[in-house]
Scaffold this motif. Structure first.
Motif, PDB file in Angstrom:
ATOM      1  N   MET A   1      64.003 -38.391 -25.582  1.00  0.00           N
ATOM      2  CA  MET A   1      62.822 -37.762 -26.189  1.00  0.00           C
ATOM      3  C   MET A   1      61.758 -37.367 -25.437  1.00  0.00           C
ATOM      4  O   MET A   1      60.854 -36.292 -25.489  1.00  0.00           O
ATOM      5  N   ARG A   2      61.327 -38.382 -24.612  1.00  0.00           N
ATOM      6  CA  ARG A   2      60.209 -38.061 -23.540  1.00  0.00           C
ATOM      7  C   ARG A   2      60.581 -36.924 -22.658  1.00  0.00           C
ATOM      8  O   ARG A   2      59.688 -36.287 -22.494  1.00  0.00           O
ATOM      9  N   LYS A   3      61.774 -36.703 -22.389  1.00  0.00           N
ATOM     10  CA  LYS A   3      62.368 -35.583 -21.382  1.00  0.00           C
ATOM     11  C   LYS A   3      61.876 -34.530 -22.255  1.00  0.00           C
ATOM     12  O   LYS A   3      61.316 -33.590 -21.335  1.00  0.00           O
ATOM     13  N   PHE A   4      62.058 -34.181 -23.569  1.00  0.00           N
ATOM     14  CA  PHE A   4      62.006 -32.979 -24.227  1.00  0.00           C
ATOM     15  C   PHE A   4      60.438 -32.744 -24.457  1.00  0.00           C
ATOM     16  O   PHE A   4      60.159 -31.500 -24.332  1.00  0.00           O
ATOM     17  N   ILE A   5      59.897 -33.761 -24.912  1.00  0.00           N
ATOM     18  CA  ILE A   5      58.449 -33.627 -24.790  1.00  0.00           C
ATOM     19  C   ILE A   5      57.772 -33.027 -23.606  1.00  0.00           C
ATOM     20  O   ILE A   5      56.913 -32.019 -23.400  1.00  0.00           O
ATOM     21  N   ALA A   6      58.216 -33.582 -22.412  1.00  0.00           N
ATOM     22  CA  ALA A   6      57.865 -33.004 -21.155  1.00  0.00           C
ATOM     23  C   ALA A   6      58.165 -31.760 -20.995  1.00  0.00           C
ATOM     24  O   ALA A   6      57.320 -30.731 -20.277  1.00  0.00           O
ATOM     25  N   ILE A   7      59.306 -31.281 -21.285  1.00  0.00           N
ATOM     26  CA  ILE A   7      59.906 -29.772 -20.980  1.00  0.00           C
ATOM     27  C   ILE A   7      59.028 -28.975 -22.015  1.00  0.00           C
ATOM     28  O   ILE A   7      58.612 -27.920 -21.363  1.00  0.00           O
ATOM     29  N   ILE A   8      58.945 -29.372 -23.311  1.00  0.00           N
ATOM     30  CA  ILE A   8      57.867 -28.501 -24.301  1.00  0.00           C
ATOM     31  C   ILE A   8      56.584 -28.168 -23.443  1.00  0.00           C
ATOM     32  O   ILE A   8      55.964 -27.112 -23.413  1.00  0.00           O
ATOM     33  N   THR A   9      55.926 -29.401 -22.969  1.00  0.00           N
ATOM     34  CA  THR A   9      54.525 -29.231 -22.482  1.00  0.00           C
ATOM     35  C   THR A   9      54.661 -28.398 -21.684  1.00  0.00           C
ATOM     36  O   THR A   9      53.787 -27.589 -21.265  1.00  0.00           O
ATOM     37  N   ALA A  10      55.585 -28.539 -20.515  1.00  0.00           N
ATOM     38  CA  ALA A  10      55.474 -27.447 -19.495  1.00  0.00           C
ATOM     39  C   ALA A  10      55.876 -26.231 -19.641  1.00  0.00           C
ATOM     40  O   ALA A  10      55.233 -25.066 -19.140  1.00  0.00           O
ATOM     41  N   LEU A  11      56.484 -25.846 -20.637  1.00  0.00           N
ATOM     42  CA  LEU A  11      56.861 -24.548 -21.155  1.00  0.00           C
ATOM     43  C   LEU A  11      55.638 -23.894 -21.598  1.00  0.00           C
ATOM     44  O   LEU A  11      55.430 -22.664 -21.268  1.00  0.00           O
ATOM     45  N   ILE A  12      55.127 -24.664 -22.620  1.00  0.00           N
ATOM     46  CA  ILE A  12      53.913 -23.892 -23.103  1.00  0.00           C
ATOM     47  C   ILE A  12      52.779 -23.694 -22.048  1.00  0.00           C
ATOM     48  O   ILE A  12      52.178 -22.510 -22.027  1.00  0.00           O
ATOM     49  N   LEU A  13      52.638 -24.501 -21.032  1.00  0.00           N
ATOM     50  CA  LEU A  13      51.802 -24.294 -20.095  1.00  0.00           C
ATOM     51  C   LEU A  13      52.193 -23.063 -19.084  1.00  0.00           C
ATOM     52  O   LEU A  13      51.366 -22.285 -18.452  1.00  0.00           O
ATOM     53  N   SER A  14      53.349 -22.915 -18.745  1.00  0.00           N
ATOM     54  CA  SER A  14      53.936 -21.987 -18.014  1.00  0.00           C
ATOM     55  C   SER A  14      53.943 -20.555 -18.557  1.00  0.00           C
ATOM     56  O   SER A  14      54.123 -19.671 -18.051  1.00  0.00           O
ATOM     57  N   SER A  15      53.734 -20.406 -19.935  1.00  0.00           N
ATOM     58  CA  SER A  15      54.086 -19.373 -20.674  1.00  0.00           C
ATOM     59  C   SER A  15      53.056 -18.280 -20.063  1.00  0.00           C
ATOM     60  O   SER A  15      53.440 -16.938 -20.424  1.00  0.00           O
ATOM     61  N   VAL A  16      51.851 -18.404 -19.892  1.00  0.00           N
ATOM     62  CA  VAL A  16      51.114 -17.684 -19.526  1.00  0.00           C
ATOM     63  C   VAL A  16      51.462 -17.105 -17.983  1.00  0.00           C
ATOM     64  O   VAL A  16      50.790 -15.873 -17.609  1.00  0.00           O
ATOM     65  N   LEU A  17      52.097 -17.860 -17.156  1.00  0.00           N
ATOM     66  CA  LEU A  17      52.334 -17.371 -15.995  1.00  0.00           C
ATOM     67  C   LEU A  17      53.790 -16.353 -15.896  1.00  0.00           C
ATOM     68  O   LEU A  17      53.780 -15.556 -14.848  1.00  0.00           O
ATOM     69  N   PHE A  18      54.589 -16.431 -16.705  1.00  0.00           N
ATOM     70  CA  PHE A  18      55.775 -15.738 -16.702  1.00  0.00           C
ATOM     71  C   PHE A  18      56.245 -14.822 -18.105  1.00  0.00           C
ATOM     72  O   PHE A  18      55.931 -15.621 -18.996  1.00  0.00           O
ATOM     73  N   ALA A  19      56.537 -13.635 -17.769  1.00  0.00           N
ATOM     74  CA  ALA A  19      56.779 -13.003 -19.080  1.00  0.00           C
ATOM     75  C   ALA A  19      58.169 -13.255 -19.620  1.00  0.00           C
ATOM     76  O   ALA A  19      58.194 -13.003 -20.754  1.00  0.00           O
ATOM     77  N   GLN A  20      59.044 -13.759 -18.610  1.00  0.00           N
ATOM     78  CA  GLN A  20      60.461 -14.070 -19.205  1.00  0.00           C
ATOM     79  C   GLN A  20      60.842 -15.371 -18.822  1.00  0.00           C
ATOM     80  O   GLN A  20      60.414 -16.091 -17.872  1.00  0.00           O
ATOM     81  N   HIS A  21      61.607 -16.299 -19.902  1.00  0.00           N
ATOM     82  CA  HIS A  21      62.060 -17.512 -19.610  1.00  0.00           C
ATOM     83  C   HIS A  21      63.579 -17.338 -19.867  1.00  0.00           C
ATOM     84  O   HIS A  21      64.013 -16.417 -20.671  1.00  0.00           O
ATOM     85  N   VAL A  22      64.137 -18.334 -19.106  1.00  0.00           N
ATOM     86  CA  VAL A  22      66.067 -17.971 -19.403  1.00  0.00           C
ATOM     87  C   VAL A  22      66.317 -19.322 -19.733  1.00  0.00           C
ATOM     88  O   VAL A  22      65.960 -20.481 -19.368  1.00  0.00           O
ATOM     89  N   LEU A  23      67.035 -19.415 -21.022  1.00  0.00           N
ATOM     90  CA  LEU A  23      67.324 -20.787 -21.703  1.00  0.00           C
ATOM     91  C   LEU A  23      68.963 -20.584 -21.636  1.00  0.00           C
ATOM     92  O   LEU A  23      69.652 -19.614 -21.900  1.00  0.00           O
ATOM     93  N   TYR A  24      69.470 -21.860 -21.174  1.00  0.00           N
ATOM     94  CA  TYR A  24      71.088 -22.026 -21.109  1.00  0.00           C
ATOM     95  C   TYR A  24      71.128 -23.202 -22.259  1.00  0.00           C
ATOM     96  O   TYR A  24      70.687 -24.163 -22.203  1.00  0.00           O
ATOM     97  N   LEU A  25      72.405 -22.959 -23.002  1.00  0.00           N
ATOM     98  CA  LEU A  25      72.843 -23.680 -24.205  1.00  0.00           C
ATOM     99  C   LEU A  25      73.990 -24.316 -23.527  1.00  0.00           C
ATOM    100  O   LEU A  25      74.750 -24.079 -22.747  1.00  0.00           O
ATOM    101  N   ASN A  26      74.283 -25.279 -24.385  1.00  0.00           N
ATOM    102  CA  ASN A  26      75.523 -26.465 -23.991  1.00  0.00           C
ATOM    103  C   ASN A  26      76.570 -25.436 -24.270  1.00  0.00           C
ATOM    104  O   ASN A  26      77.662 -25.697 -23.383  1.00  0.00           O
ATOM    105  N   SER A  27      76.718 -24.475 -24.778  1.00  0.00           N
ATOM    106  CA  SER A  27      77.794 -23.651 -25.016  1.00  0.00           C
ATOM    107  C   SER A  27      78.167 -22.897 -23.948  1.00  0.00           C
ATOM    108  O   SER A  27      79.286 -22.150 -23.613  1.00  0.00           O
TER     109      SER A  27
END
Length: 282
Positions: A1-27
């Motif tokens: 859970m702490r890992k995902f909280i860190a991921i979400i925080t990093a993503l929100i902070l980085s959203s102003v720096l990058f116009a595109q994000h790439v998400l890979y799913l388990n599938s």
């Protein structure tokens, strides 16, 4: 859970720096879009104008730039990277007792002494146009010991869901007289939903697989309450769970009676497996 909280925080902070994000799913699926935020167990992701809500458990990796490469070793899953690979069959485990609190009886002495686990979840339906979710009250939940259905091929069902999702997105663009992004038809071709013939064949195959679960013995049944919640106590083991929505329906034989969610669950002694799913209603 702490890992995902860190991921979400990093993503929100980085959203102003990058116009595109790439998400890979388990599938193995790769989605290019923009992270718009998240909450405790869910990531909010904008994908071709569609606001998706993706459970953390379904995410393998997130990159801040569309030029990033795929993870070297994505999480193993029964869903295909290429359409409909050979089935991955779990090692047999004892059959489950047909009550919510009962479980496999033909266990070793060690297994019998283990504490029960549980499978709980929250099921909602997502109104795309209104951009809100509501509890999927009365959604039907069925849990089946994987050993009782050794020939079940979850990969076929997953392929249908991906193909059907892209097909529904494609149809929404057409209904709105909007230009369809190039990636949508490409993904439809990959997931065998680009033509009526291939999609009908895929749908029939997926329907056959789901019927394998419906006909299985010793099913454990439950349903969601007024908050869209369910909770089933169960012995440790490997199970398939499939859920039929009470509100979201589709236009194929797979989902005329309600859209279907299907997943393989590993239940550990004294542990809780959590499921969160929101069915789309276009």
């Amino acid at each position: 859970m702490r890992k995902f909280i860190a991921i979400i925080t990093a993503l929100i902070l980085s959203s102003v720096l990058f116009a595109q994000h790439v998400l890979y799913l388990n599938s193995g699926e790769k989605l290019t879009g923009e992270v718009s935020g998240g909450k405790k167990d869910t990531l909010f992701f904008s994908f071709y104008g569609n606001n998706l809500k993706i459970a953390h458990d379904n995410i393998t990796a997130i990159y801040f730039s569309s030029e990033e490469q795929a993870p070297a070793k994505p999480l193993a899953t029964s869903a295909p990277v290429a359409p409909i690979p050979p089935a991955v069959v779990a090692a047999p485990i004892p059959a489950a007792d047909p009550t919510n609190t009962a479980a496999p009886t033909n266990n070793t002495t060690a297994t019998q002494n283990q504490a029960n686990g549980s499978i709980r979840g929250v099921i909602t339906y997502y109104l795309t146009k209104q951009n809100v979710t509501k509890p999927d009250v009365g959604a039907r939940v069925t849990i089946i010991d994987s050993a009782s259905v050794p020939d079940f091929n979850l990969a076929v069902v997953d392929t249908f869901h991906f193909g059907n999702s892209y097909r529904e997105i494609y149809n929404q663009y057409k209904l709105n007289h909007a230009k369809v992004p190039r990636d949508i038809p490409e993904q439809m071709m990959i997931w065998k939903s680009d033509t009526k013939t291939t999609f009908d064949l895929l749908t029939r195959r997926a329907y056959k697989e789901i019927n394998t679960l419906k006909k299985a013995e010793n099913q454990i049944k439950s349903s969601t309450d007024e908050k869209g919640l369910f909770n089933v106590t169960i012995k440790p083991g490997t199970y398939y769970i499939y859920i039929i929505s009470s509100y979201a329906t589709g236009e194929t034989i797979m989902d005329l009676d309600g859209k279907v969610y299907c997943k393989k669950i590993h239940v550990k002694s004294g542990d809780e497996s959590f499921i969160r799913n929101s069915f789309d209603v276009f």
